[in-house]
Design a protein around this motif. Sequence first.
Motif, PDB file in Angstrom:
ATOM      1  N   THR A  16     -12.966 -12.103  15.701  1.00  0.00           N
ATOM      2  CA  THR A  16     -13.353 -13.269  14.912  1.00  0.00           C
ATOM      3  C   THR A  16     -14.870 -13.386  14.916  1.00  0.00           C
ATOM      4  OG1 THR A  16     -11.308 -14.388  15.560  1.00  0.00           O
ATOM      5  CG2 THR A  16     -13.062 -15.770  14.685  1.00  0.00           C
ATOM      6  N   VAL A  74     -15.131 -18.452   8.615  1.00  0.00           N
ATOM      7  CA  VAL A  74     -14.788 -17.590   9.739  1.00  0.00           C
ATOM      8  C   VAL A  74     -14.157 -16.313   9.192  1.00  0.00           C
ATOM      9  CG1 VAL A  74     -13.391 -17.414  11.844  1.00  0.00           C
ATOM     10  CG2 VAL A  74     -14.442 -19.598  11.208  1.00  0.00           C
ATOM     11  N   HIS A  76     -11.695 -13.178  10.143  1.00  0.00           N
ATOM     12  CA  HIS A  76     -10.680 -12.685  11.073  1.00  0.00           C
ATOM     13  C   HIS A  76     -10.381 -11.235  10.705  1.00  0.00           C
ATOM     14  CE1 HIS A  76      -9.789 -16.695  12.636  1.00  0.00           C
ATOM     15  NE2 HIS A  76      -9.871 -17.115  11.386  1.00  0.00           N
TER      16      HIS A  76
END
Length: 174
Positions: A16, A74, A76
């Motif tokens: 992440t 974010v 991932h």
Amino acid sequence: MTLTPKKAHDSLVQMTELVLPNDTNTFGNLMGGRLMYWMDIAAALACMKHCAAPVVTASVDNISFENPIKLGNVVHIEAIVTRAFNTSIEVHMKVWGEDPVLQYRYKSNEAFMTFVALDPNGKSRPVPPVVAESEEEKKLFEGALRRRQLRLILGGKMKPADAGELKALFYEQQ
């Protein structure tokens, strides 16, 4: 020397990252090169978990960017070994973006990368076979040989006439 097979799932790496201003282009989107850098790290970690040796990137398949990942979102990244050949390892990558304020995830891209394991002298070394267990792992495992043959043809290391797995997709077996 026979190497003990390892489960595909045991190689899983989830990474992440937060998209900061230095990671973006003038449109406020994550730069593709930065994402590929992060993907390369996650894939290498998955390979090292599988073979317990240092690895180097051998190839990166087509990476298509479906959705941009914005500043402040974010990233991932999921990497998992799909199949191992003699000294090379194929890894499947999935990438999602996530808006932490609106709290939703969206697919950004996916790709395959290939790595080669190295011995202490920097030479290629054998890697353990992969055991595919889930339906998705089995599907990825089965397709890996065709993807490998395509990579070898495109890299000039195999003649198309020798790519039996690829030919089987297009011609009836008699």
